[in-house]
Design a protein around this motif. Structure first.
Motif, mmCIF file in Angstrom:
data_model
loop_
_atom_site.group_PDB
_atom_site.id
_atom_site.type_symbol
_atom_site.label_atom_id
_atom_site.label_comp_id
_atom_site.label_asym_id
_atom_site.label_seq_id
_atom_site.Cartn_x
_atom_site.Cartn_y
_atom_site.Cartn_z
ATOM 1 N N ASP A 108 41.055 41.085 41.371
ATOM 2 C CA ASP A 108 41.827 42.104 42.093
ATOM 3 C C ASP A 108 40.999 43.361 42.309
ATOM 4 O OD1 ASP A 108 44.063 40.495 42.278
ATOM 5 O OD2 ASP A 108 45.055 41.361 40.516
ATOM 6 N N LEU A 109 40.213 43.723 41.328
ATOM 7 C CA LEU A 109 39.345 44.899 41.458
ATOM 8 C C LEU A 109 38.265 44.655 42.508
ATOM 9 C CD1 LEU A 109 39.118 45.730 37.674
ATOM 10 C CD2 LEU A 109 39.901 47.345 39.414
ATOM 11 N N LEU A 110 37.693 43.457 42.505
ATOM 12 C CA LEU A 110 36.649 43.136 43.476
ATOM 13 C C LEU A 110 37.174 43.158 44.906
ATOM 14 C CD1 LEU A 110 34.807 40.241 41.616
ATOM 15 C CD2 LEU A 110 33.811 42.441 42.261
ATOM 16 N N ALA A 111 38.477 42.957 45.076
ATOM 17 C CA ALA A 111 39.069 42.956 46.416
ATOM 18 C C ALA A 111 39.273 44.361 46.967
ATOM 19 C CB ALA A 111 40.409 42.213 46.391
ATOM 20 N N LEU A 112 39.082 45.395 46.149
ATOM 21 C CA LEU A 112 39.234 46.769 46.613
ATOM 22 C C LEU A 112 37.966 47.227 47.320
ATOM 23 C CD1 LEU A 112 40.869 48.349 43.427
ATOM 24 C CD2 LEU A 112 42.044 47.607 45.508
ATOM 25 N N THR A 113 38.119 48.119 48.281
ATOM 26 C CA THR A 113 36.979 48.638 49.040
ATOM 27 C C THR A 113 35.979 49.334 48.120
ATOM 28 O OG1 THR A 113 38.309 48.957 51.028
ATOM 29 C CG2 THR A 113 36.291 50.254 50.857
ATOM 30 N N GLY A 114 34.702 49.018 48.298
ATOM 31 C CA GLY A 114 33.640 49.729 47.600
ATOM 32 C C GLY A 114 33.378 49.279 46.185
ATOM 33 N N ILE A 115 34.038 48.213 45.726
ATOM 34 C CA ILE A 115 33.892 47.787 44.336
ATOM 35 C C ILE A 115 33.123 46.470 44.272
ATOM 36 C CG2 ILE A 115 35.132 46.998 42.281
ATOM 37 C CD1 ILE A 115 37.182 49.063 42.747
ATOM 38 N N GLY A 116 32.059 46.465 43.470
ATOM 39 C CA GLY A 116 31.260 45.265 43.269
ATOM 40 C C GLY A 116 31.359 44.776 41.838
ATOM 41 N N ASP A 117 30.454 43.865 41.487
ATOM 42 C CA ASP A 117 30.492 43.228 40.167
ATOM 43 C C ASP A 117 30.496 44.239 39.032
ATOM 44 O OD1 ASP A 117 30.655 40.568 40.878
ATOM 45 O OD2 ASP A 117 28.485 40.270 40.952
ATOM 46 N N TYR A 118 29.591 45.220 39.112
ATOM 47 C CA TYR A 118 29.481 46.167 38.015
ATOM 48 C C TYR A 118 30.759 46.988 37.856
ATOM 49 C CZ TYR A 118 28.715 50.376 35.458
ATOM 50 O OH TYR A 118 28.900 51.401 34.566
ATOM 51 N N THR A 119 31.220 47.627 38.924
ATOM 52 C CA THR A 119 32.374 48.521 38.816
ATOM 53 C C THR A 119 33.626 47.772 38.396
ATOM 54 O OG1 THR A 119 31.431 49.989 40.491
ATOM 55 C CG2 THR A 119 33.797 50.205 40.061
ATOM 56 N N ALA A 120 33.846 46.584 38.944
ATOM 57 C CA ALA A 120 35.035 45.808 38.581
ATOM 58 C C ALA A 120 35.055 45.515 37.088
ATOM 59 C CB ALA A 120 35.076 44.509 39.384
ATOM 60 N N ARG A 121 33.936 45.076 36.560
ATOM 61 C CA ARG A 121 33.888 44.744 35.142
ATOM 62 C C ARG A 121 33.909 45.985 34.264
ATOM 63 N NH1 ARG A 121 31.968 40.709 38.006
ATOM 64 N NH2 ARG A 121 32.244 38.579 37.232
ATOM 65 N N ALA A 122 33.320 47.065 34.740
ATOM 66 C CA ALA A 122 33.354 48.312 33.962
ATOM 67 C C ALA A 122 34.784 48.803 33.780
ATOM 68 C CB ALA A 122 32.505 49.381 34.645
ATOM 69 N N VAL A 123 35.592 48.747 34.833
ATOM 70 C CA VAL A 123 36.988 49.173 34.722
ATOM 71 C C VAL A 123 37.758 48.242 33.790
ATOM 72 C CG1 VAL A 123 39.151 49.475 35.991
ATOM 73 C CG2 VAL A 123 37.005 50.307 36.972
ATOM 74 N N ALA A 124 37.567 46.930 33.949
ATOM 75 C CA ALA A 124 38.286 45.969 33.113
ATOM 76 C C ALA A 124 37.931 46.134 31.639
ATOM 77 C CB ALA A 124 37.988 44.543 33.573
ATOM 78 N N VAL A 125 36.670 46.447 31.351
ATOM 79 C CA VAL A 125 36.215 46.565 29.968
ATOM 80 C C VAL A 125 36.520 47.934 29.385
ATOM 81 C CG1 VAL A 125 34.166 46.615 28.487
ATOM 82 C CG2 VAL A 125 34.445 44.794 30.181
ATOM 83 N N PHE A 126 36.096 48.998 30.069
ATOM 84 C CA PHE A 126 36.168 50.327 29.472
ATOM 85 C C PHE A 126 37.537 50.972 29.608
ATOM 86 C CE2 PHE A 126 31.495 50.151 30.706
ATOM 87 C CZ PHE A 126 31.116 49.680 29.449
ATOM 88 N N ALA A 127 38.311 50.569 30.619
ATOM 89 C CA ALA A 127 39.654 51.133 30.773
ATOM 90 C C ALA A 127 40.712 50.254 30.113
ATOM 91 C CB ALA A 127 39.991 51.321 32.249
ATOM 92 N N TYR A 128 40.531 48.927 30.216
ATOM 93 C CA TYR A 128 41.577 48.018 29.736
ATOM 94 C C TYR A 128 41.193 47.231 28.487
ATOM 95 C CZ TYR A 128 44.157 48.963 34.030
ATOM 96 O OH TYR A 128 44.862 49.584 35.043
ATOM 97 N N GLY A 129 39.931 47.310 28.073
ATOM 98 C CA GLY A 129 39.541 46.671 26.831
ATOM 99 C C GLY A 129 39.337 45.176 26.901
#
Length: 288
Positions: A108-129
């Motif tokens: 779902d994160l990867l489907a957002l504009t401007g988000i690639g592999d790094y940013t998607a996983r960074a949000v999933a890990v650092f924001a949601y654990g």
């Protein structure tokens, strides 16, 4: 593969910088905004603008309700202003597709504009654990040296995610720390030009050190010089429109003294094509 997790965790707990996005309660939206801003931009330039941004737009819905011109204007001097438009579009998508809540799922994160592999996983890990490999430029350099025995990483590849996954501990909280620690180590110790190997917690198990620090070459794509570049011309045009009281100006009045007027016009055309400015009736303006 040697155990890299334990020394990374111990080092990080003693040496991690106190950064806003690492503080408890920072939230997924703040994490997403910080990751957009940190792409190719130093931490010390990001922090004050990040705080101002989140004060102005504390939720995705707040940013989505603002005109895109406001996002471009408040991006200020961070560079690569397309990120401001992408972040605005992502905020609209979060509002419309996810009820205003930053999604947790990587796809779902990867489907957002401007988000690639790094940013998607960074949000999933650092924001949601959640447990995923998070690989940025600094992490890739640590992996290249400690695991691959190379002086510099090669071009970004899916292999990096597999290598990072291999060093993550099974514990989900510890895996998040290892992700952060590898990035921090690359930023502070295992730097590109002057690594401080004597201060590195991985020095006794680093493949590059064991091999005698061979120079294996640097095949990464080099960034073009900024001075005199089209990027500099684009920045000059945007600065005029950001600073104008109504954020518009007659086309002929936008950096008329630029040394290369063909380059200036090319910069204007590319900004229009990217949606960063609009050309209307002989005038240029930020998008509305």
């Amino acid at each position: 593969m040697p155990d890299l997790a334990a020394p990374l965790i111990e080092w990080y707990r003693e040496n991690a910088r106190d950064l806003p996005w690492r503080r408890a309660g920072f939230g997924a939206w703040g994490t997403l905004v910080s990751e957009f801003m940190l792409q190719q931009t130093p931490v010390n330039r990001v922090i004050p603008l990040l705080e101002a941004w989140l004060e102005r737009w504390p939720t995705p819905a707040d940013l989505a309700a603002a005109p895109p011109a406001d996002a471009v204007r408040h991006w200020a001097n961070l560079g690569y202003p397309r990120r401001a438009l992408w972040l605005h579009r992502a905020a609209v998508e979060i509002r419309d597709r996810h009820d205003g809540v930053v999604p947790r799922d990587v796809d779902d994160l990867l489907a957002l504009t401007g988000i690639g592999d790094y940013t998607a996983r960074a949000v999933a890990v650092f924001a949601y654990g959640d447990r995923h490999p998070v690989v940025d430029t600094n992490t890739r350099r640590v992996l290249a040296r400690a695991v691959g025995g190379r002086s510099q990483p090669g071009p970004a590849a899916r292999r990096d995610l597999a290598e990072m996954t291999a060093i993550l501990p099974a514990s989900i909280p510890d895996a998040a720390v290892v992700n952060a620690a590898a990035m921090e180590l690359g930023a502070l110790v295992c730097t590109a030009r002057a690594p401080r190997c004597e201060a590195c917690p991985l020095s006794d198990r680093c493949a590059w050190r064991a091999a005698g620090y061979p120079d294996t070459g640097d095949t990464r794509v080099k960034q073009a010089r900024y001075e005199g570049s089209d990027r500099q011309a684009r920045g000059a045009v945007l600065r005029v429109l950001r600073d104008a009281p109504t954020h518009d100006a007659a086309s002929a009045e936008v950096v008329p003294d630029w040394p290369d007027l063909i380059q200036r016009d090319r910069a204007i055309d590319s900004l229009v094509a990217d949606g960063l400015i609009e050309a209307v009736d002989g005038r240029l303006r930020l998008p509305r």
